[in-house]
Each structure stands twice: as C-alpha cells, then as structure tokens.
Design a protein around this motif. Structure first.
Motif, PDB file in Angstrom:
ATOM      1  N   ASN A 131      43.549  42.814  44.601  1.00 58.47           N
ATOM      2  CA  ASN A 131      44.348  44.017  44.347  1.00 58.47           C
ATOM      3  C   ASN A 131      45.815  43.737  44.066  1.00 58.47           C
ATOM      4  N   HIS A 132      46.166  42.473  43.886  1.00 61.82           N
ATOM      5  CA  HIS A 132      47.534  42.181  43.464  1.00 61.82           C
ATOM      6  C   HIS A 132      47.540  40.870  42.690  1.00 61.82           C
ATOM      7  N   TRP A 133      48.652  40.650  41.996  1.00 65.93           N
ATOM      8  CA  TRP A 133      48.788  39.566  41.035  1.00 65.93           C
ATOM      9  C   TRP A 133      48.548  38.197  41.660  1.00 65.93           C
ATOM     10  N   ALA A 134      49.191  37.915  42.763  1.00 69.61           N
ATOM     11  CA  ALA A 134      49.092  36.589  43.388  1.00 69.61           C
ATOM     12  C   ALA A 134      47.656  36.266  43.777  1.00 69.61           C
ATOM     13  N   ALA A 135      46.942  37.243  44.332  1.00 71.56           N
ATOM     14  CA  ALA A 135      45.557  37.008  44.745  1.00 71.56           C
ATOM     15  C   ALA A 135      44.668  36.713  43.544  1.00 71.56           C
ATOM     16  N   ALA A 136      44.906  37.414  42.434  1.00 76.62           N
ATOM     17  CA  ALA A 136      44.103  37.203  41.236  1.00 76.62           C
ATOM     18  C   ALA A 136      44.341  35.807  40.660  1.00 76.62           C
ATOM     19  N   ILE A 137      45.592  35.376  40.613  1.00 76.82           N
ATOM     20  CA  ILE A 137      45.898  34.041  40.093  1.00 76.82           C
ATOM     21  C   ILE A 137      45.251  32.972  40.970  1.00 76.82           C
ATOM     22  N   GLU A 138      45.353  33.142  42.276  1.00 78.79           N
ATOM     23  CA  GLU A 138      44.791  32.154  43.202  1.00 78.79           C
ATOM     24  C   GLU A 138      43.272  32.083  43.080  1.00 78.79           C
ATOM     25  N   ALA A 139      42.609  33.239  42.945  1.00 77.65           N
ATOM     26  CA  ALA A 139      41.150  33.253  42.808  1.00 77.65           C
ATOM     27  C   ALA A 139      40.720  32.564  41.516  1.00 77.65           C
ATOM     28  N   PHE A 140      41.466  32.788  40.455  1.00 77.84           N
ATOM     29  CA  PHE A 140      41.160  32.157  39.169  1.00 77.84           C
ATOM     30  C   PHE A 140      41.385  30.646  39.256  1.00 77.84           C
ATOM     31  N   LYS A 141      42.493  30.241  39.853  1.00 72.43           N
ATOM     32  CA  LYS A 141      42.841  28.825  39.935  1.00 72.43           C
ATOM     33  C   LYS A 141      41.816  28.035  40.746  1.00 72.43           C
ATOM     34  N   SER A 142      41.268  28.648  41.785  1.00 71.04           N
ATOM     35  CA  SER A 142      40.358  27.936  42.686  1.00 71.04           C
ATOM     36  C   SER A 142      38.893  28.065  42.280  1.00 71.04           C
ATOM     37  N   SER A 143      38.612  28.718  41.157  1.00 69.65           N
ATOM     38  CA  SER A 143      37.229  28.951  40.736  1.00 69.65           C
ATOM     39  C   SER A 143      36.667  27.759  39.966  1.00 69.65           C
ATOM     40  N   GLY A 144      35.702  27.093  40.560  1.00 66.29           N
ATOM     41  CA  GLY A 144      35.024  26.016  39.852  1.00 66.29           C
ATOM     42  C   GLY A 144      34.247  26.516  38.653  1.00 66.29           C
ATOM     43  N   ARG A 145      33.735  27.730  38.740  1.00 66.21           N
ATOM     44  CA  ARG A 145      32.946  28.260  37.620  1.00 66.21           C
ATOM     45  C   ARG A 145      33.836  28.600  36.433  1.00 66.21           C
ATOM     46  N   MET A 146      35.019  29.133  36.682  1.00 62.79           N
ATOM     47  CA  MET A 146      35.940  29.387  35.578  1.00 62.79           C
ATOM     48  C   MET A 146      36.389  28.067  34.943  1.00 62.79           C
ATOM     49  N   ARG A 147      36.603  27.040  35.749  1.00 59.70           N
ATOM     50  CA  ARG A 147      36.980  25.740  35.207  1.00 59.70           C
ATOM     51  C   ARG A 147      35.852  25.154  34.369  1.00 59.70           C
ATOM     52  N   ASP A 148      34.632  25.360  34.800  1.00 59.52           N
ATOM     53  CA  ASP A 148      33.480  24.862  34.054  1.00 59.52           C
ATOM     54  C   ASP A 148      33.402  25.526  32.682  1.00 59.52           C
TER      55      ASP A 148
END
Length: 463
Positions: A409-426
C-alpha cells in the motif's frame, strides 16, 4: 535488410523502409527519434531527413545512462551507468513500422521509435521493449501468442501553473463539474480535440476505437484495438500517450496520465486486456463457461500470486498509491471475478470466443512495456504451474478482499517486494530488476527530500 533474431523484440527496420517513407513524404525534415527508458518517459532527438537515413543504415549512438535517468530526467549515478561506466554509448536501432508523420508537431514533422542494443547488436537488457520481448518469447516457445489491448484513462486540464484545474469545454467554454460518466454532452463539448485525436491516430496507424467520458469531470478513456502482437500493441500505447498530449497542447490543454491528480476524484488507470492464441490461431481461453477455459483460470491464478511482487511496475510512483481506494473502481486486493468491476482481474462478459482477462491494477502512469511484461509473466507462471486462483468473487469485491493478503500500500513496500522477487528476476531479468529498483529508490529519496506546502500547513506552527 531487416535483421532477425530469436527474440521477438529484436526485429530492426530496414533502410529501404525509411527510403520508401521519404519517397512518399519528401516534405518531411523534422523527425523525432524516440526511445523509452525505465520510467516510461519518451525521450530522444530531433533529426533531419539525412540523419534519419543514417540511423536506419547504421543506428544512432546514445549514452546507456539515459535508460536509467529518473522520471524528471536526472542521472541516477547509483546505477553505476554514469561515471563508473564512462557514460558509454550503446546503439539505438529503429523499430519496424514506426516511422510516421506527427501532424500535431507541424506540417513537416514525423517520428519513429527505437530500441537500445549493445555495440555488438545484442539487445540491451535494460530497454523496456526488450524486457517485454523476452517474456513474449517464453509464451511463444510454449505455443501461445498473447493477444492484447490497452485502455488508458486521462484528464484534460487547463494549461497553466499551480494546482491543476479541469479544462473548459472547447465548445461551451464551461468547466465540467459533475461525474458525468458516459456523458455524450461532455464528449461533444471537447469534439474539436477528439476529431484531431482520431485524425492523428489514423495518420500514425494507431488503432483507436471507442471513447467514453469516465467517472470524473474532464476524465476520458479511449480503447486501442487488440493485436496478436504484444510488442506492437504496446508500441501503439506509447505512441498514443505522446499523441494525446501533443494534440491536447495544440488545443491549449494538458492531457495528464497522472494516476491521481485530484484527491476527491477517481484516478486514472491503464487496463490491459489479454487472451492467448494457440498454434492454430484460436483463443485458448475460449469456453461456454463465462469464467473461461481452465487455462484462463490458471493464468489468473498466476497473476494473483505474482501481483504483490509486480506492484513496483504497476504503481511506479509516489502518486500511484493514492489511486487505490475502496469503491473507486481501482482495486485494493488480489481478487478475480466474472463480469465484476470491483475486482483486480475481471473476465468480461461476451461470447465464448471472446474470453479474456482484463487486468485492472495499473495506473495510467505505469510504463506500458513493463506493465505488460509483468502481466504476461504472471500468466505464464500460472499456466505453467497450473495455479488455482480460488473461487471467483461474487458481489462487492472491496468488501471481500482477504485481510491476510492485500497489495503493497505504499511506494517503498512495492519497490522492496519487486526487488526481492526471484520470479520477477527470472522473467524480467536480474540486472533489469536491480537497476529499476535503484532508479526508483533514488526517485523516492529525491521525492521525500522535498519540503512541500503540506509540510508547512501541518507542521510549521503545530510541531
């Protein structure tokens, strides 16, 4: 000669294409060469005709650092692609079919789109168009071709400084005041703008279809026809956004795709409509069941599962998160349903052959290439892993949003979730995810480093 590559994003326009265009349009001699960086802002150069021919023959060299500037155009040194890289050049090569006249720029103006490549002509992995192309290739390798369409909402605003105001009608001179959803009167009041918009789209080959007055004064939504070419459909969306802004400016207005320009009004979304064609060209999602074939439900399951990890691209800016409010036609949780606009992932009503999903999360401020890439990644993941989406929501999806799994629900949390996602990196590429998050973290620090009028109003006397 057109170059080919295993990657669908790597088709490069030929010199013959440019020569044919100028033979038909010999008066053109002010041509914008456009690329799109991580922030989704079209940037580039204005060239003369002979320079364009050189681009189509040999490419144009530009610093790779421009791919990772922030949304305002400032360098992000933290990426290591400015001084540490020697601000080294890459090469931009033209995208086929994008050299077209740009009538809102003047009688002798045109534009074309490019993508970034390394000097050895391999696709640059930070170029958003190549990020999307890699995901499309994974689907094609599995015998599926995404068929996609983009809907974009925007506000027409009065030109000027300070807080924005809704633009006055071009015919009546009156400012819209009410939520005249589906209002024909409001459409008629801005008819000169829409006439020029449709004419410019026809010149550029952008498949613009229906237009409606949306759920706020001065807010509109127009639909681009679906295509069985996700890259070209997304090219159309980028070209369309630029065109809308240009035509609005010719009428003395600002067209804004900002996610939430007014706190008290609905925000602007980008709805992505997606189906999958099988190897015979038939819709793999087609079914007499209103919820679609099982493969469609698996695709929805994957999108639901990866939704929280994808919010960094679906809601890329601080303002993006102001749009997500209950009962606002913007979703607040990973939910799905059939013929239901209160959910994030909607299977629209229609005949069996038309079954598809409407992805309703993205703000109109999202980079269309990256948003489409994340949507297709979720669908591929769900179909590959046969992810069960759970039961469809019936009724008010805002009231049934699961308490234990909401969207960041906020910018920082969204960036962190994206950065730590192995599936998005894949799916999107590890280096891309790292650099994208670096840019967004720099933007976030710069944004919150500003002292605003609200700071003074709340804290100057009360703190």
């Amino acid at each position: 000669m057109t170059q080919t590559s295993p990657r669908s994003s790597s088709h490069v326009a030929s010199l013959d294409e440019a020569k044919a265009f100028f033979a038909t349009n010999p008066d053109i001699d002010a041509i914008d060469m456009i690329f799109t960086n991580l922030s989704g802002v079209p940037r580039g150069k204005r060239l003369r005709q002979h320079e364009v021919l050189a681009v189509y023959e040999n490419g144009r060299f530009l610093p790779g650092s421009v791919l990772v500037v922030d949304i305002t155009g400032l360098d992000c040194e933290e990426t290591g692609l400015v001084w540490d890289d020697g601000d080294a050049d890459r090469v931009c090569l033209p995208v086929p079919g994008t050299l077209v006249r740009a009538p809102w720029l003047g009688e002798h103006a045109a534009q074309f789109t490019t993508s970034f490549y390394e000097l050895d002509r391999t696709p640059n992995d930070l170029d958003p168009r190549h990020v999307l192309g890699r995901v499309v290739d994974r689907l094609v390798a599995d015998g599926l071709t995404p068929v996609v369409a983009v809907e974009l909402e925007f506000f027409l605003l009065e030109a000027g400084k300070g807080r924005p105001k809704i633009a006055r009608g071009l015919n009546s001179g009156a400012r819209p005041q009410f939520n005249e959803v589906y209002s024909l009167r409001e459409m008629e009041d801005f008819k000169p703008f829409f006439d020029d918009l449709y004419a410019a789209c026809d010149v550029q080959g952008i498949p613009l279809e229906s237009a409606i007055s949306e759920y706020a004064p001065g807010q509109f939504e127009l639909t681009l026809r679906h295509k069985a070419d996700a890259l070209r459909a997304t090219d159309d969306a980028l070209m369309y956004k630029r065109l809308v802004k240009g035509v609005a400016a010719r009428h003395g207005m600002i067209a804004s795709f900002m996610a939430k320009p007014f706190a008290e009004q609905a925000g602007s979304g980008m709805h992505l409509h997606v189906s999958m064609a099988d190897e015979s060209g038939a819709n793999a999602f087609a079914s007499e069941d209103p919820a679609g074939a099982p493969i469609l439900r698996h695709a929805i399951g994957g999108m639901k599962e990866l939704l929280g990890e994808s919010m960094g691209v679906f809601a890329p800016n601080a303002n993006s998160f102001r749009r997500f409010k209950a009962n606002s036609y913007a979703p607040v949780a990973p939910t799905w349903g059939v013929n239901n606009r209160t959910v994030s992932l909607r299977v629209p009503a229609g005949p069996p052959a038309s079954r598809h999903v409407e992805h309703r999360i993205c703000g109109a401020d999202a980079n269309p290439y990256l948003a489409m890439a994340a949507v297709l990644a979720g669908m591929h993941y769900g179909m590959t892993h046969k992810v069960d989406p759970g039961p469809a929501i019936v009724g008010n999806g805002y009231e049934q949003a699961p308490e234990d799994y909401r969207l960041p629900n906020h910018w920082a949390a969204a960036i962190e979730a994206f950065k730590s996602s192995g599936r998005m990196r894949d799916y999107l590429g590890g280096r891309f995810v790292t650099h994208y998050c670096t840019v967004k973290e720099v933007e976030m620090a710069r944004f919150f480093g500003e002292v605003t009028e609200l700071d003074y109003a709340w804290y100057m006397h009360n703190a």
